[in-house]
Every structure is written in C-alpha cells, then in structure tokens.
Design an enzyme around this catalytic site. Structure first.
Site, PDB file in Angstrom:
ATOM      1  N   HIS A 363       0.801  -1.230   0.000  1.00  0.00           N
ATOM      2  CA  HIS A 363       0.000   0.000   0.000  1.00  0.00           C
ATOM      3  C   HIS A 363       0.827   1.270   0.000  1.00  0.00           C
ATOM      4  O   HIS A 363       0.278   2.352   0.207  1.00  0.00           O
ATOM      5  CB  HIS A 363      -0.923   0.048   1.218  1.00  0.00           C
ATOM      6  CG  HIS A 363      -1.982  -0.993   1.225  1.00  0.00           C
ATOM      7  ND1 HIS A 363      -3.244  -0.787   0.710  1.00  0.00           N
ATOM      8  CD2 HIS A 363      -1.967  -2.261   1.673  1.00  0.00           C
ATOM      9  CE1 HIS A 363      -3.967  -1.882   0.861  1.00  0.00           C
ATOM     10  NE2 HIS A 363      -3.204  -2.802   1.441  1.00  0.00           N
ATOM     11  N   LYS A 554      -7.815  13.993   4.625  1.00  0.00           N
ATOM     12  CA  LYS A 554      -6.943  12.819   4.561  1.00  0.00           C
ATOM     13  C   LYS A 554      -5.929  12.979   5.672  1.00  0.00           C
ATOM     14  O   LYS A 554      -5.854  14.027   6.303  1.00  0.00           O
ATOM     15  CB  LYS A 554      -6.246  12.729   3.193  1.00  0.00           C
ATOM     16  CG  LYS A 554      -5.644  14.071   2.743  1.00  0.00           C
ATOM     17  CD  LYS A 554      -4.954  13.982   1.385  1.00  0.00           C
ATOM     18  CE  LYS A 554      -5.884  14.083   0.202  1.00  0.00           C
ATOM     19  NZ  LYS A 554      -5.973  12.857  -0.596  1.00  0.00           N
ATOM     20  N   ARG A 555      -5.122  11.932   5.929  1.00  0.00           N
ATOM     21  CA  ARG A 555      -4.066  12.104   6.921  1.00  0.00           C
ATOM     22  C   ARG A 555      -3.180  13.298   6.541  1.00  0.00           C
ATOM     23  O   ARG A 555      -2.973  13.580   5.361  1.00  0.00           O
ATOM     24  CB  ARG A 555      -3.225  10.821   7.015  1.00  0.00           C
ATOM     25  CG  ARG A 555      -3.943   9.687   7.709  1.00  0.00           C
ATOM     26  CD  ARG A 555      -4.336  10.061   9.130  1.00  0.00           C
ATOM     27  NE  ARG A 555      -3.190  10.117   9.999  1.00  0.00           N
ATOM     28  CZ  ARG A 555      -2.856   9.179  10.876  1.00  0.00           C
ATOM     29  NH1 ARG A 555      -3.618   8.106  11.031  1.00  0.00           N
ATOM     30  NH2 ARG A 555      -1.792   9.306  11.639  1.00  0.00           N
ATOM     31  N   LYS A 560       1.293  14.454   0.855  1.00  0.00           N
ATOM     32  CA  LYS A 560      -0.071  14.781   0.424  1.00  0.00           C
ATOM     33  C   LYS A 560      -0.228  16.290   0.172  1.00  0.00           C
ATOM     34  O   LYS A 560      -1.217  16.730  -0.388  1.00  0.00           O
ATOM     35  CB  LYS A 560      -1.089  14.294   1.460  1.00  0.00           C
ATOM     36  CG  LYS A 560      -1.136  12.762   1.594  1.00  0.00           C
ATOM     37  CD  LYS A 560      -2.100  12.315   2.668  1.00  0.00           C
ATOM     38  CE  LYS A 560      -2.032  10.831   2.983  1.00  0.00           C
ATOM     39  NZ  LYS A 560      -2.741   9.986   1.993  1.00  0.00           N
ATOM     40  N   THR A 662      -8.310   6.767  -1.889  1.00  0.00           N
ATOM     41  CA  THR A 662      -9.669   6.218  -1.980  1.00  0.00           C
ATOM     42  C   THR A 662     -10.685   7.315  -1.690  1.00  0.00           C
ATOM     43  O   THR A 662     -11.811   7.257  -2.182  1.00  0.00           O
ATOM     44  CB  THR A 662      -9.864   5.044  -0.994  1.00  0.00           C
ATOM     45  OG1 THR A 662      -9.287   5.398   0.262  1.00  0.00           O
ATOM     46  CG2 THR A 662      -9.214   3.783  -1.506  1.00  0.00           C
ATOM     47  N   LYS A 666     -14.507   8.524  -3.443  1.00  0.00           N
ATOM     48  CA  LYS A 666     -15.760   8.894  -2.756  1.00  0.00           C
ATOM     49  C   LYS A 666     -16.253  10.245  -3.262  1.00  0.00           C
ATOM     50  O   LYS A 666     -17.446  10.431  -3.521  1.00  0.00           O
ATOM     51  CB  LYS A 666     -15.548   8.942  -1.237  1.00  0.00           C
ATOM     52  CG  LYS A 666     -15.198   7.584  -0.641  1.00  0.00           C
ATOM     53  CD  LYS A 666     -14.602   7.685   0.766  1.00  0.00           C
ATOM     54  CE  LYS A 666     -13.863   6.392   1.091  1.00  0.00           C
ATOM     55  NZ  LYS A 666     -13.017   6.484   2.291  1.00  0.00           N
TER      56      LYS A 666
HETATM   57  C1  26W Z   1       4.160   0.767   9.888  1.00  0.00           C
HETATM   58  C2  26W Z   1       3.412   2.022   9.867  1.00  0.00           C
HETATM   59  C3  26W Z   1       2.484   2.103   8.729  1.00  0.00           C
HETATM   60  C4  26W Z   1       1.131   2.137   8.967  1.00  0.00           C
HETATM   61  C5  26W Z   1       0.252   2.215   7.922  1.00  0.00           C
HETATM   62  C6  26W Z   1       2.954   2.143   7.450  1.00  0.00           C
HETATM   63  C7  26W Z   1       2.081   2.227   6.405  1.00  0.00           C
HETATM   64  C8  26W Z   1       0.729   2.259   6.635  1.00  0.00           C
HETATM   65  C9  26W Z   1      -0.223   2.279   5.492  1.00  0.00           C
HETATM   66  C10 26W Z   1       0.375   1.568   4.305  1.00  0.00           C
HETATM   67  C11 26W Z   1      -0.671   3.639   5.147  1.00  0.00           C
HETATM   68  C12 26W Z   1      -1.868   3.647   4.247  1.00  0.00           C
HETATM   69  O1  26W Z   1      -2.980   3.695   4.714  1.00  0.00           O
HETATM   70  N1  26W Z   1      -1.659   3.639   2.921  1.00  0.00           N
HETATM   71  C13 26W Z   1      -2.730   3.973   2.004  1.00  0.00           C
HETATM   72  O2  26W Z   1      -3.409   2.810   1.577  1.00  0.00           O
HETATM   73  C14 26W Z   1      -4.531   3.161   0.798  1.00  0.00           C
HETATM   74  C15 26W Z   1      -5.283   1.887   0.484  1.00  0.00           C
HETATM   75  O3  26W Z   1      -4.597   1.119  -0.442  1.00  0.00           O
HETATM   76  C16 26W Z   1      -4.105   3.915  -0.449  1.00  0.00           C
HETATM   77  O4  26W Z   1      -5.256   4.316  -1.141  1.00  0.00           O
HETATM   78  C17 26W Z   1      -3.278   5.140  -0.084  1.00  0.00           C
HETATM   79  O5  26W Z   1      -2.761   5.753  -1.241  1.00  0.00           O
HETATM   80  C18 26W Z   1      -2.149   4.735   0.837  1.00  0.00           C
HETATM   81  O6  26W Z   1      -1.458   5.881   1.308  1.00  0.00           O
END
Ligand code: 26W
Length: 817
Positions: A363, A554-555, A560, A662, A666
């Site tokens: 992701h 978004k975060r 971003k 995502t 929406k």
């Molecule tokens: C280890 C810490 C950590 C926690 C969460 C690292 C990475 C994450 C996720 C990968 C962050 C995340 O939510 N990524 C998002 O995933 C979405 C679903 O596929 C994508 O639409 C977003 O672009 C992506 O940033």
C-alpha cells in the site's frame, strides 16, 4: 437438542414490542428515562438479533459449499458506524422509522448516538472495511481477522492551533454488535527459546520452550450483505492473561499484585498505533502483529483439523490469506512453524503449502514506511520465527544464486536480512518470497513497484506481480451518505446501481437535460447545507452557501501536500488584500485530517492551517469571498457529511507518492470535480471521467524524478512575483505574529533543494489550475454537467469491482449463494 426457528414475519410483527422489551428488560431503562441513546442501544440489539440467524446460516453454507476460503488479515479495520448500514442492508428502514416515531425521534438522531469504530488510521484501514462490505455483497466466503483495540484512532482536538490527542475509548458503553466466542479462544507464545530434539522415530524436531503465553479471545462482528441473506464475519482478537502467567511470575504472597499484573498481557490489544506511513520499531507493535497472525492461523488450522483430521493435502488449495500490507507478514513463518512443529510437516511440504496460500498487498511506495524489525528484538520476542526466517532466507538466496550466478550485489539486495551493524528483517521481502501474489493498489503504483521498489523481485518472478486498483463501497459512500443524490439517481435509472455500480453510467444522457441539472443542484445545495450545519456545530465557523466548497480531507502528511493547498489560500488572501478580485468566485477551503503524534512537521502544518484560518476568517475584505477551515477530528462519520457536499476534491500529492487514494473515489462518486496530479488512482479517475472534466496540474512521476536532479526552489520563487509574495507573507510573520519564527521549519523545507515533495515546483501550475476552476465555477450549468459526468463515470471505482478481481485473479473463489 431440537433446533428452534423463527420466521421473519414473527420477528417483524413484533418489532415495537421488541424495542420495548430491550429498553425495559435488556437495558433496565425506566419508561421516563428513554432517550435517543437508550433507543440506539435497544435498536442495535434488535437489529443484531435479526442478523444472527442469517449469520449462522451463512457460516453453515460456506463451510459446506465453499471450495476455497479466504482470510483477510489486517491490523486495521476502519468500520465507522454500523447501525444505518445494517438497517439498509436488512431493508428495515420503514419498519424502524415507524417504531421510532412512537418515541418521537428520527432514525438519524438515534443513529448519531453510535460511536465510530475507529480501528484504523486511514486509507488502508478503510479499504479493509469497504472490502468486507463488498465480499458480503458478492456472497464470497471471506473472513476478516483483526484486533479488538480497546482504544481506536485518537480523538483530535485543537488548542491554540495545535493538535492535541485524546484517547478514544470507543467501547466505554459496550459494543452491541460483537459476540464473544470463548469456545474459540487461542494461545499465543512470546519470548522463551527453542529446543532442537529428535522425536520417537528419530526425526529432528524443534519446540518453543519456556514461552510466556497470552490468550486470544475472539469477538465476532457481523458483516451483512445487501439484502442477500449473507452475513460474513469479522473476527477481532482481544488479548487476555492466562492464569499460570501470574503464578509463574509472582510468588503466592502477592496474589493481588499477580492478578493486577494481568495488565501486561492485556496491553497487547490496548491501543491502535496511530502511525501512518512511518514505522517506529516498537516491540509492542510486533507483539500485536504476531498476536493477530498466530491466533488467526491457529483458528483456521483448528477448524481444518475439526473437519479433515490431520490430512492437509488440500489445505493449500482450500485456503487463501490476503496480507493487508506487511503488518501481518509474520503469517509466512508462523504457518511454517505450525505445520512443521505441530503437524510434523517436512520443510519442503510446509513451504509449498505456505507459498500456495499467501498473497500480499503493498500500500505504499514511501521507503520510510517499509517495515523492518531488528533481528535482536525479533529473536528475543519470537525466537522460533526468527530461526525459520533465517532458513527461508538461506534457501531463497541459494536459489537466487543458482538463477543468477556471480551476482553478489543482487544477493545482498534481495536478502530478507538487511546486513550491517544492526541487522534487520525486511518484512516486505519476507512477504514477497512467501506469497504467490504481490499486488499494488492502482495502475501507476503497481508499475512503480515493478520498476522501482521491488525491481529485483519482479525480475525473479514477473508473474507474481499484479494490479488491483482500489475501490470504495457505493452502499456507504453514496446510497447511505447521500440520500438526496441517491433518490435522484434512482428516480431516473432505478436502483440497480446499489449492487452493480457500472449501471451508474446510465445517468450520463441526463446531463444534457436542464431539468435534471436543476434537480442535481438542489440535491447538492441540500448537502452543502448539511455540511454548513455540521461545520458550524464543530467549529463555530459559518460557510457561505453560495461559495465553491473546496475540500481536502486525509491524513496530514508532507507528501499529500496540504501545504500546497495553504499556499494557494494565502495567494487568494493576498489578491483580496490588493483588491484583485474581479471575477473571483467565493470559496470555502476546508482541510481535515490527523497527524501522527510524533510527526513534528505534520503537526506544524496543522498549526499553519489554523493560523492562516484565524487571519483570513476575521478579515473584513474576505468575508464574502474566502474562508479557510480546519475541521478537527476527521473520521469516517465526518466524511459521510463532507463528501456529498464537496464541489472540488483536492488530490494534490507529489506524483509517484500516493499509492492510490480512496477519498478521491468517494468525492468523484458524489459528483465532485477533482483538482489533482497524475498520481495513484487520480490517473484512472481522469481516464474514466475524461480530461475535460478533471483539473490536472503539476509534474507527472517521470518529471518529478527529473526535477529532483537540479531543483532550485529559490530561483522559482525569485522569478515569480506572486510566489515571492506568498513566501514573504509567510516568512515575514503575517500568520505567526504572536509566535515569531514558528513556521521556519516549513518555509526552510519549501526552499530546500532537496525538498522531497517539490511543493514550490508545482505551485505555479496549481495556482493556474485553481484559476481554471474559478472560471469553470462561474458557469453553474456547465459545472453541473461536469459533476454529473463524474458521478456517471465512477462505476469502475466500486470496491465490488475490485473484490471481483481479487476473487477471480488471486483468490480463485466463487460466491456461495
Ligand atoms: C508501519 C506504519 C504504517 C502504517 C500504515 C505504514 C504504512 C501504513 C499504510 C500503508 C498507510 C496507508 O494507509 N496507505 C494507504 O493505503 C490506501 C489503500 O490502499 C491507499 O489508497 C493510499 O494511497 C495509501 O497511502
């Protein structure tokens, strides 16, 4: 015992009585104490009761008929509220409204009492929730496995412009949806050491000795399909202490202390880590990951053994685990361990099964988000798993050396163990090597994985890699959250779009009808008013109803580029100050999102947004033209009010950084136009809606790569008077009068030739695109046409489509009707 069955009619007829009974008896609520909170609880219990029969029927049907079962392993499920969703899916809305009217309340008021289940950070967690919804809708035999965090995503407040985190005790008033299942409890090992021995037949074996164990208690949440008698399961594990844990660790004299020490075990599922896209290497996080994986795999294997005894011949073909990022990547060595140590598998047979049933979704492309665990920490916490990982790595490197003789560099690059003074386990590589499928979440993202991050692995196994562009569920993100637009759509094209979003393209010809466009605007205005009320309630700020609603939620993260958005707001503010407002349409810019608590720059961006907002919103000249709002505590439930009211969706990440996005989907589904870069799924959104209905700006991923080679932001600023003015205002303290210099880390970042996010490089193009937006908004009729065409083109972005592709290409699983 004989089975007892109720017919649906029995139950429906008695809905009034049942609510009354739950209020009085289940909840012990006195007649004069009934309020919307009690009603919400009674209602949730009554609705859950209706789900239970279909739920156990679904399980029985799937167990009997599914050739293959899928398990979605995820540290996050960002569910939000469940009541309205269940009511819609069970087609109970009219019945319930009638009952509630007897108490003089509306369903919306009662539903708003439910606490969000915020068991996720952002995109990845919400995607897992949309996927479960689609699996149930498509009647696929898919179980979600996750953790039952006592505290979900923190509650965000703003004080003096700064983010403050408050705990989110979402379970305080109980969770009526969950069903505790003590009969399916599992035991998970930590610490201790391994012992190598020979069994009675002389075979070498390993046991994990002297471990400290924690019990995993499952809580099941129902995931109802849309009017299809299917209810799937999300099983969430809670950590609880074993009794011997206390006796081992503490002497008999300190009984109370020993019981109190149960906390140590129960810490594991106490709180969700609020880090999004940067790993922090904390031991507790690895404990959470292994706890989820071990409990879930044992659950699956134990169900298997119940039905097939110790015959595992078909296990690999009959089970598929989808790993939601690397967070559950311990599933690879854990399945090896269980098969070898508990079920006497030889290495090669265990490895065949493991590779046959693991699939990994990536992701993120951000290198700082790739999980790495120190070998020291790993060996201490999970000694048996570390041994297995070393063995996987040795065998893998031998096979690579055979394929590519004398390529030392390659061996070092693909090793699961990153060498050095403090060696680390590379979890992504472990997941790739152990899986038969590796997928990205949008076309560009998958291409970049293949050519960049996972290049060597793509060379070794080109066929493992595949793309599955993300999607969102139209049931929550259109039917539920936007009733005005939903009924307008249904009045023209029927309601098939609710389960088959590709049908939404039938609305396209109506874009040419003036009456329809007028009705579209009425619905939009109703939604804007809902958002105005919500924002006023949350912030006290009143948005102008006629303004362009320009929204970025978004975060908060540098990639971003909320900062780019703010720079544009400062530019508009400057134009207003100078009286350069001819043809300027009124605009409300709303920004919402949480910053990771330890992410200094992201928190400073929150502060900047709030400080600029404070200056702009009190300015006389801006009153009718510009507002900037930071909306605190952005969450699933807030998005349900925001996306139907949004006219301009900001998707402005540095190209090549956003895996998919995502939220962008929406907004599009609800008729917003996008201003965006060629990043993530924006590219596919633009392809579907047409170039003329999308505001494109900025560099593409290839141009970004080239730009980095000799980036000189100072020169760009000096050469562009408008940009120069923006920077002067920021650096001159216009938004930090009471705290001089607070934003210097931000302005220095913008001017840094090594700025990873290249904000200044895209600013001119962004300002120009925003000016095109301004011009387009003046022609409301043309804008409405573009809005309709965006909704009409959103069929591809249903998570039903995404899940059908996972089911066909990766899982090879059929619906169980
Ligand atoms: C280890 C810490 C950590 C926690 C969460 C690292 C990475 C994450 C996720 C990968 C962050 C995340 O939510 N990524 C998002 O995933 C979405 C679903 O596929 C994508 O639409 C977003 O672009 C992506 O940033």
């Amino acid at each position: 015992m004989n089975p007892v069955t109720f017919t649906t009619a029995d139950i429906l007829n008695n809905f009034d009585d049942e609510i009354d009974r739950h209020l009085r008896i289940t909840l012990g609520c006195h007649a004069d104490k009934v309020d919307s909170d009690y009603l919400a609880r009674a209602l949730m219990i009554a609705v859950r009761d209706r789900l239970v029969q279909a739920w156990s029927n679904t399980q029985a049907r799937q167990t009997a008929n599914a050739k293959r079962q899928v398990y979605y392993l995820s540290l996050e499920f960002l569910i939000g509220r469940s009541l309205s969703n269940a009511v819609a899916n069970l087609d109970l809305e009219d019945t319930i409204r009638q009952t509630l009217h007897k108490y003089g309340v509306e369903l919306e008021e009662v539903a708003s009492q439910e606490h969000d289940a915020g068991l996720g950070n952002g995109g990845l967690g919400r995607l897992a929730a949309c996927f479960l919804d689609s699996c149930a809708n498509l009647q696929l035999p898919v179980v979600g496995y996750g953790l039952r965090y006592e505290y979900g995503m923190f509650h965000q407040e703003v004080e003096n412009g700064r983010q403050i985190e408050k705990p989110d005790h979402w379970l305080r008033n109980g969770n009526p949806w969950e069903l505790e299942r003590p009969d399916h409890m599992r035991r998970v090992h930590f610490y201790g050491h391994t012992e190598h021995y020979h069994d009675r037949t002389g075979r070498p074996k390993v046991r994990w000795a002297n471990s400290q164990d924690v019990l995993a208690m499952p809580f099941d949440m129902p995931i109802p399909g849309y009017r299809n008698d299917t209810v799937n399961t999300l099983r969430l594990w809670k950590a609880t202490a074993t009794d011997e844990f206390d006796l081992q660790e503490f002497n008999a004299g300190s009984y109370t202390e020993a019981v109190a020490a149960k906390n140590m075990a129960e810490q594991i599922t106490m709180v969700l880590y609020p880090n999004d896209s940067s790993e922090n290497g904390k031991e507790l996080r690895l404990k959470q990951q292994y706890f989820l994986v071990s409990a879930s795999l044992q659950d699956v294997i134990s169900n298997w053994v119940d039905r097939h005894g110790n015959d595992f011949t078909e296990f690999g073909a009959a089970n598929c685990f989808q790993l939601n990022d690397t967070h559950p990547a311990c599933a690879v060595p854990e399945l090896m361990r269980l098969l070898m140590d508990d079920y006497d598998f030889e290495w090669d047979d265990a490895w065949k099964v493991t590779q046959q049933c693991m699939a990994y979704t990536n992701h993120t492309l951000l290198p700082e988000a790739l999980e790495r665990w120190s070998v020291g920490l790993f060996s201490n916490l999970l000694p048996r798993l570390m041994e297995i990982i070393h063995e996987i790595n040795n065998r893998f490197l031998v096979s690579v050396a055979q394929m590519y003789p004398s390529d030392e560099g390659l061996l070092r690059r693909v090793s699961l163990i990153e060498d050095g003074e403090h060696p680390h386990v590379r979890m992504a590589y472990l997941a790739i090597v152990g899986s038969f499928s590796v997928n990205g979440v949008a076309g560009l993202h998958t291409d970049l994985l293949k050519s960049g991050l996972f290049r060597d692995f793509h060379q070794i196994w080109p066929n493992k890699f595949n793309n599955k562009t993300n999607g969102v569920t139209q049931r929550r993100w259109l039917a539920h959250c936007n009733p005005a637009l939903s009924s307008l759509l249904t009045s023209r094209i029927g309601d098939e779009w609710i389960t088959r979003l590709e049908k939404i393209s039938d609305i396209r010809p109506f874009a040419e009808e003036a009456d329809f466009r007028a009705e579209w605007r009425v619905a939009r205005q109703e939604n804007k008013q809902r958002l105005i009320d919500f924002v006023e309630q949350e912030t006290g700020i009143v948005m102008m109803p006629e303004a362009l609603f320009d929204i970025q939620v978004k975060r908060i993260h540098e990639y971003k580029r909320q900062l780019l958005n703010v720079l544009h707001v400062i530019h508009l503010y400057d134009r207003i100050q100078r009286g350069d407002t001819v043809g300027m349409v009124p605009r409300c810019v709303l920004i919402g999102g949480k910053a990771a608590p330890g992410y200094y720059i992201a928190k400073l961006i929150v502060k900047l947004i709030n400080n600029v907002a404070r200056v702009v919103n009190v300015d006389e000249k801006c009153q009718k033209l510009l507002k900037l709002i930071f909306l605190p505590n952005y969450r699933v439930t807030a998005m349900e009010v925001i996306c139907p009211a949004t006219e301009l969706s900001e998707q402005i990440s540095t190209a090549g950084k956003e895996a998919s996005g995502t939220g962008n989907m929406k907004f599009m589904m609800n008729g917003a136009l996008t201003i965006g870069t060629l990043d993530g799924a924006n590219i596919e959104i633009r392809e579907n809606t047409g170039d003329e209905n999308f505001f494109l700006f900025g560099m593409d991923a290839a141009e970004v790569a080239r730009c980095r080679e000799n980036y000189n932001p100072d020169a760009i600023i000096a050469a562009d008077p408008q940009i120069d003015t923006i920077m002067r205002m920021l650096e001159g303290g216009r938004f930090s009068a009471d705290e001089p210099g607070v934003f210097s880390a931000l302005t220095e970042g913008l001017r840094n030739p090594y700025d990873s996010w290249l904000t200044i490089a895209d600013l001119r193009s962004f300002i120009d695109a925003q000016q095109r937006v301004n011009q387009a908004y003046k022609d409301q009729d043309a804008w409405t046409r573009m809005s309709i065409l965006n909704t009409a083109s959103s069929g591809w972005f249903s998570s039903d489509r995404t899940i059908s592709q996972y089911a066909d290409d990766i899982w090879k699983v059929q619906p169980v009707k």
